[in-house]
Every structure is written in C-alpha cells, then in structure tokens.
Design a protein around this motif. Sequence first.
Motif, mmCIF file in Angstrom:
data_model
loop_
_atom_site.group_PDB
_atom_site.id
_atom_site.type_symbol
_atom_site.label_atom_id
_atom_site.label_comp_id
_atom_site.label_asym_id
_atom_site.label_seq_id
_atom_site.Cartn_x
_atom_site.Cartn_y
_atom_site.Cartn_z
ATOM 1 N N GLU A 1 0.805 1.223 -11.912
ATOM 2 C CA GLU A 1 2.156 1.618 -11.523
ATOM 3 C C GLU A 1 2.170 2.605 -10.360
ATOM 4 O O GLU A 1 3.179 2.789 -9.706
ATOM 5 C CB GLU A 1 2.908 2.219 -12.710
ATOM 6 N N ALA A 2 1.039 3.264 -10.093
ATOM 7 C CA ALA A 2 0.982 4.213 -8.977
ATOM 8 C C ALA A 2 0.963 3.471 -7.648
ATOM 9 O O ALA A 2 1.339 4.027 -6.629
ATOM 10 C CB ALA A 2 -0.251 5.101 -9.095
ATOM 11 N N GLY A 3 0.538 2.219 -7.659
ATOM 12 C CA GLY A 3 0.436 1.456 -6.416
ATOM 13 C C GLY A 3 -0.964 1.569 -5.838
ATOM 14 O O GLY A 3 -1.818 2.301 -6.340
ATOM 15 N N HIS A 4 -1.207 0.826 -4.773
ATOM 16 C CA HIS A 4 -2.509 0.843 -4.102
ATOM 17 C C HIS A 4 -2.495 1.976 -3.081
ATOM 18 O O HIS A 4 -1.974 1.827 -1.974
ATOM 19 C CB HIS A 4 -2.779 -0.500 -3.432
ATOM 20 N N ILE A 5 -3.056 3.110 -3.466
ATOM 21 C CA ILE A 5 -3.010 4.313 -2.631
ATOM 22 C C ILE A 5 -4.139 4.248 -1.611
ATOM 23 O O ILE A 5 -5.309 4.196 -1.966
ATOM 24 C CB ILE A 5 -3.122 5.584 -3.497
ATOM 25 N N ILE A 6 -3.774 4.256 -0.330
ATOM 26 C CA ILE A 6 -4.782 4.171 0.725
ATOM 27 C C ILE A 6 -4.934 5.484 1.481
ATOM 28 O O ILE A 6 -5.828 5.628 2.288
ATOM 29 C CB ILE A 6 -4.443 3.054 1.731
ATOM 30 N N GLY A 7 -4.041 6.405 1.223
ATOM 31 C CA GLY A 7 -4.051 7.649 1.990
ATOM 32 C C GLY A 7 -4.460 8.838 1.164
ATOM 33 O O GLY A 7 -5.437 8.804 0.435
ATOM 34 N N ARG A 8 -3.685 9.861 1.250
ATOM 35 C CA ARG A 8 -4.009 11.140 0.641
ATOM 36 C C ARG A 8 -3.325 11.337 -0.693
ATOM 37 O O ARG A 8 -2.303 10.725 -0.973
ATOM 38 C CB ARG A 8 -3.590 12.258 1.577
ATOM 39 N N VAL A 9 -3.900 12.238 -1.478
ATOM 40 C CA VAL A 9 -3.290 12.677 -2.723
ATOM 41 C C VAL A 9 -2.964 14.151 -2.559
ATOM 42 O O VAL A 9 -3.836 14.955 -2.231
ATOM 43 C CB VAL A 9 -4.236 12.467 -3.929
ATOM 44 N N LEU A 10 -1.712 14.484 -2.752
ATOM 45 C CA LEU A 10 -1.262 15.867 -2.678
ATOM 46 C C LEU A 10 -0.928 16.311 -4.087
ATOM 47 O O LEU A 10 0.035 15.827 -4.677
ATOM 48 C CB LEU A 10 -0.033 15.982 -1.767
ATOM 49 N N ALA A 11 -1.745 17.182 -4.655
ATOM 50 C CA ALA A 11 -1.523 17.667 -6.019
ATOM 51 C C ALA A 11 -0.766 18.988 -5.970
ATOM 52 O O ALA A 11 -1.173 19.925 -5.303
ATOM 53 C CB ALA A 11 -2.856 17.850 -6.736
ATOM 54 N N THR B 1 0.850 -1.197 0.000
ATOM 55 C CA THR B 1 0.000 0.000 0.000
ATOM 56 C C THR B 1 0.883 1.244 0.000
ATOM 57 O O THR B 1 2.004 1.229 0.502
ATOM 58 C CB THR B 1 -0.938 0.049 1.223
ATOM 59 N N VAL B 2 0.349 2.312 -0.558
ATOM 60 C CA VAL B 2 1.048 3.596 -0.627
ATOM 61 C C VAL B 2 0.258 4.584 0.226
ATOM 62 O O VAL B 2 -0.948 4.724 0.058
ATOM 63 C CB VAL B 2 1.157 4.092 -2.082
ATOM 64 N N ASP B 3 0.945 5.264 1.122
ATOM 65 C CA ASP B 3 0.272 6.176 2.046
ATOM 66 C C ASP B 3 -0.122 7.502 1.413
ATOM 67 O O ASP B 3 -1.156 8.069 1.742
ATOM 68 C CB ASP B 3 1.172 6.445 3.255
ATOM 69 N N VAL B 4 0.723 8.004 0.533
ATOM 70 C CA VAL B 4 0.492 9.330 -0.049
ATOM 71 C C VAL B 4 0.925 9.316 -1.513
ATOM 72 O O VAL B 4 1.944 8.721 -1.856
ATOM 73 C CB VAL B 4 1.332 10.411 0.687
ATOM 74 N N LEU B 5 0.137 9.957 -2.358
ATOM 75 C CA LEU B 5 0.557 10.215 -3.731
ATOM 76 C C LEU B 5 0.882 11.693 -3.822
ATOM 77 O O LEU B 5 0.026 12.546 -3.581
ATOM 78 C CB LEU B 5 -0.543 9.873 -4.738
ATOM 79 N N VAL B 6 2.131 12.018 -4.115
ATOM 80 C CA VAL B 6 2.530 13.399 -4.369
ATOM 81 C C VAL B 6 2.477 13.551 -5.882
ATOM 82 O O VAL B 6 3.367 13.117 -6.597
ATOM 83 C CB VAL B 6 3.938 13.706 -3.824
ATOM 84 N N ASP B 7 1.392 14.133 -6.358
ATOM 85 C CA ASP B 7 1.135 14.247 -7.794
ATOM 86 C C ASP B 7 1.667 15.595 -8.275
ATOM 87 O O ASP B 7 0.980 16.607 -8.228
ATOM 88 C CB ASP B 7 -0.371 14.111 -8.043
#
Length: 106
Positions: free
Chosen positions: A87-97, A47-53
């Motif tokens: 490829e982004a992974g299983h994001i379970i947390g927040r997305v920071l754009a 799992t991925v906690d945060v996506l920094v987009d």
Amino acid sequence: MRTARATGGGIGSGEAVAVEEVGARPVASDAADPRAVPEPAAELPSTVDVLVDNAGGAVGGGDLRAQWRANDEADVVAAVAFPTSPEAGHIIGRVLAVNGGAAPGR
C-alpha cells in the motif's frame, strides 16, 4: 510534480510536510488505522518519489509502562511496517521520517 506517500493522515501532518517541505503532491493515510491505509493506494502512480513517514503519536491511558509500550507499538510498527507494505507504493526516492508526538501526560 513529484508524488509523496504520506503517513500521519490522522491529523494531516504528513500531507503538510509533503507539500511545504518536499514540494510534492501528497497521497496520505492514517497508518495507525490499518483500515485507512489501502484506499488511497489507488491514487498512486507507478512510482512514489518520497515517503513522508510521519506515523505514530502519543497514546495515553493505563500506567506509565503500558503507555510506553503502546507508544512504541504505534510509532515503530507504523514506521517499519507501512513503508514495506504494498500500500505504500513503489518508493524510488527518499524516505523522510518525522516524529513529532508528545509524551503521554505532557
């Protein structure tokens, strides 16, 4: 430690945001280059906690209309397509754009 999937790997800005602002271990790639996206995915945990987009940026060349369209494609497609890809992974947390790109010709 939390894990952040970070785009903006072309210049390292996504990694910097993941470390400095989120306090997470970054796994980064340049989402503007589709060939660079899958390789770091092997480093992801389940799992991925945060996506920094932070994908996108300024694209120059051509007339102003062509520049606007190229920038729209670089920013919007990367921001929408990447987070929904395996490829982004299983994001379970927040997305920071984050978008810090400058306008062409500035």
